[in-house]
Design a protein around this motif. Structure first.
Motif, PDB file in Angstrom:
ATOM      1  N   PRO A  11       0.860  -1.249   0.008  1.00 44.74           N
ATOM      2  CA  PRO A  11      -0.051  -0.051  -0.003  1.00 44.74           C
ATOM      3  C   PRO A  11       0.876   1.048  -0.067  1.00 44.74           C
ATOM      4  N   LEU A  12       1.798   1.205   0.809  1.00 48.88           N
ATOM      5  CA  LEU A  12       2.765   2.427   0.730  1.00 48.88           C
ATOM      6  C   LEU A  12       4.451   1.806   0.935  1.00 48.88           C
ATOM      7  N   ILE A  13       5.298   2.606   0.665  1.00 48.11           N
ATOM      8  CA  ILE A  13       6.421   2.059   1.047  1.00 48.11           C
ATOM      9  C   ILE A  13       7.426   3.279   1.691  1.00 48.11           C
ATOM     10  N   VAL A  14       8.336   3.111   2.654  1.00 48.68           N
ATOM     11  CA  VAL A  14       8.960   3.760   3.381  1.00 48.68           C
ATOM     12  C   VAL A  14      10.345   4.180   2.571  1.00 48.68           C
ATOM     13  N   VAL A  15      10.808   5.127   2.317  1.00 45.80           N
ATOM     14  CA  VAL A  15      12.086   5.505   1.763  1.00 45.80           C
ATOM     15  C   VAL A  15      13.110   5.985   2.877  1.00 45.80           C
ATOM     16  N   GLN A  16      14.186   4.915   2.971  1.00 46.19           N
ATOM     17  CA  GLN A  16      15.382   5.463   3.874  1.00 46.19           C
ATOM     18  C   GLN A  16      16.515   5.389   2.921  1.00 46.19           C
ATOM     19  N   ASP A  23       0.347   9.970  -2.881  1.00 43.59           N
ATOM     20  CA  ASP A  23       1.376   9.215  -3.640  1.00 43.59           C
ATOM     21  C   ASP A  23       2.734   9.488  -2.822  1.00 43.59           C
ATOM     22  N   VAL A  24       2.783  10.750  -2.405  1.00 44.92           N
ATOM     23  CA  VAL A  24       4.048  11.122  -1.717  1.00 44.92           C
ATOM     24  C   VAL A  24       3.516  11.749  -0.327  1.00 44.92           C
ATOM     25  N   ASN A  25       3.859  11.246   0.938  1.00 42.80           N
ATOM     26  CA  ASN A  25       3.702  11.466   2.173  1.00 42.80           C
ATOM     27  C   ASN A  25       4.975  11.678   2.957  1.00 42.80           C
ATOM     28  N   ARG A  26       4.899  12.346   4.119  1.00 42.53           N
ATOM     29  CA  ARG A  26       5.672  12.119   5.102  1.00 42.53           C
ATOM     30  C   ARG A  26       5.427  11.601   6.439  1.00 42.53           C
ATOM     31  N   MET A  27       6.380  10.664   6.897  1.00 49.11           N
ATOM     32  CA  MET A  27       5.766  10.365   8.342  1.00 49.11           C
ATOM     33  C   MET A  27       6.003  11.379   9.379  1.00 49.11           C
ATOM     34  N   TRP A  28       5.152  11.008  10.202  1.00 46.30           N
ATOM     35  CA  TRP A  28       4.948  11.880  11.480  1.00 46.30           C
ATOM     36  C   TRP A  28       6.205  11.927  12.543  1.00 46.30           C
ATOM     37  N   GLN A  30      14.807  14.812   9.330  1.00 47.58           N
ATOM     38  CA  GLN A  30      13.316  15.146   9.000  1.00 47.58           C
ATOM     39  C   GLN A  30      12.772  13.582   8.783  1.00 47.58           C
ATOM     40  N   PRO A  31      11.383  13.611   8.874  1.00 46.61           N
ATOM     41  CA  PRO A  31      10.608  12.389   8.947  1.00 46.61           C
ATOM     42  C   PRO A  31      10.834  11.904   7.304  1.00 46.61           C
ATOM     43  N   TYR A  32      10.865  10.403   7.318  1.00 48.09           N
ATOM     44  CA  TYR A  32      11.064   9.711   6.199  1.00 48.09           C
ATOM     45  C   TYR A  32       9.904   9.888   5.095  1.00 48.09           C
ATOM     46  N   PHE A  33      10.128   9.496   3.800  1.00 51.77           N
ATOM     47  CA  PHE A  33       8.962   9.842   2.735  1.00 51.77           C
ATOM     48  C   PHE A  33       8.698   8.412   2.778  1.00 51.77           C
ATOM     49  N   ALA A  76       6.340  17.135   0.155  1.00 54.20           N
ATOM     50  CA  ALA A  76       5.087  16.319   0.348  1.00 54.20           C
ATOM     51  C   ALA A  76       3.951  17.145   1.331  1.00 54.20           C
ATOM     52  N   SER A  77       2.826  17.321   0.822  1.00 52.50           N
ATOM     53  CA  SER A  77       1.878  17.984   1.512  1.00 52.50           C
ATOM     54  C   SER A  77       1.145  17.272   2.646  1.00 52.50           C
ATOM     55  N   HIS A  78       1.253  16.018   2.761  1.00 48.41           N
ATOM     56  CA  HIS A  78       0.548  15.202   3.826  1.00 48.41           C
ATOM     57  C   HIS A  78       1.341  14.361   4.591  1.00 48.41           C
ATOM     58  N   THR A  79       1.004  14.619   5.912  1.00 47.95           N
ATOM     59  CA  THR A  79       1.771  13.932   6.904  1.00 47.95           C
ATOM     60  C   THR A  79       0.988  12.843   7.474  1.00 47.95           C
ATOM     61  N   LEU A  80       1.576  11.463   7.554  1.00 51.45           N
ATOM     62  CA  LEU A  80       0.783  10.458   7.879  1.00 51.45           C
ATOM     63  C   LEU A  80       0.701  10.508   9.477  1.00 51.45           C
ATOM     64  N   PRO A  81      -0.291   9.782  10.104  1.00 51.33           N
ATOM     65  CA  PRO A  81      -0.397   9.558  11.554  1.00 51.33           C
ATOM     66  C   PRO A  81       0.666   8.662  12.035  1.00 51.33           C
ATOM     67  N   PRO A  82       0.837   8.624  13.693  1.00 53.42           N
ATOM     68  CA  PRO A  82       1.784   7.945  14.231  1.00 53.42           C
ATOM     69  C   PRO A  82       1.774   6.581  13.946  1.00 53.42           C
TER      70      PRO A  82
END
Length: 264
Positions: free
Chosen positions: A54-59, A209-214, A233-236, A161-167
């Motif tokens: 559903p989503l992939i963390v970019v490190q 499509d592009v988010n940031r972690m909290w 900064q938070p991961y994408f 990214a304009s959107h930040t995911l919840p914790p």
């Protein structure tokens, strides 16, 4: 005349699957011969698993890191920043890189680089991302501060990214939640490999499509002064569509970790 015994250190890298029957045998031999070793574990994923995520963390890996951020005149809004660790500060100005440091020289070696988890891409990749009409993504200018403190615009672009995911869900593994900032519980988080990020299904509602972690992972140096601050900064967190664009562009220097969706 004196005789000396020459000591020679040899470093050997061995990569084995965690279920390989040779692994426990190797560990016993290392113990028997009193050999020191470092053990690092990580997950590997197939293209099919990336496509189904559903989503992939970019490190970002250390090989493509460039220095920039608050110490180089990048402007931030601190009104919602944690006073203890700086988590939650919001970038308001153009991203500035250290134009004098050695890392800036490496820009031409990569299609994309990282700067404390910010992602900066070259012009052709930026154009490809723009044509893809990715939800939640915008591209911002990047400057390098010269020794005379005059900023010079680069042809690279910063992903925004304009959107930040919840914790994250507490069912994430490989994350030391006890290491979090005692004031905000958002910054200073540590992780060990393999880390497996998990979110509740309801937390993915509204994801782009592009988010940031909290959360903020990594080292923090913060006393309220931007001129001396170091803050990762938070991961994408992106959809497979974004991963596919980076893969097809031959981008290296990043680790891609599919998230898990868990129930309450």
């Amino acid at each position: 005349m004196h005789d000396y015994t020459a000591l020679r250190q040899v470093t050997v890298e061995v990569i084995l699957d965690v279920e390989d029957p040779r692994l426990p045998l190797l560990q016993k031999l290392l113990l028997a011969y009193k050999i020191d070793w470092l053990e690092h574990r990580w997950d590997e994923y197939t293209d099919e698993e990336y496509e189904a995520a559903p989503l992939i963390v970019v490190q970002a890996l250390s090989e493509n890191h460039v220095v920039g951020g608050p110490r180089f005149y990048t402007e931030y809004d601190l009104s919602n920043a944690c006073p203890a660790c700086g988590a939650g500060m919001r970038q308001t100005g153009t991203y500035m890189l250290d134009g004098e440091g050695s890392s800036i020289v490496g820009l031409g070696r990569f299609r994309a680089v990282s700067s404390y988890s910010e992602i900066i891409v070259d012009q052709p990749l930026a154009e490809t991302l723009a044509r893809a009409n990715l939800a939640g993504l915008s591209l911002r200018s990047v400057y390098a501060i010269q020794p005379d403190e005059v900023p010079m615009e680069l042809i690279w672009r910063q992903l925004w990214a304009s959107h930040t995911l919840p914790p994250l869900s507490p069912r994430s593994t490989g994350i030391d939640f006890d290491s979090a900032c005692k004031t905000c519980r958002r910054g200073k988080l540590d992780s060990t490999s393999p880390v497996r990020f998990a979110y509740r299904a309801k937390d993915l509602e509204g994801a782009q499509d592009v988010n940031r972690m909290w959360e903020h992972f990594g080292y923090v140096r913060w006393n309220g002064d931007l001129k001396t601050a170091v803050l990762w900064q938070p991961y994408f967190v992106v959809t497979p569509k974004v991963w596919r664009i980076f893969r097809d562009a031959g981008v290296t220097g990043f680790q891609w970790l599919p998230i898990r969706v868990v129930e309450e």
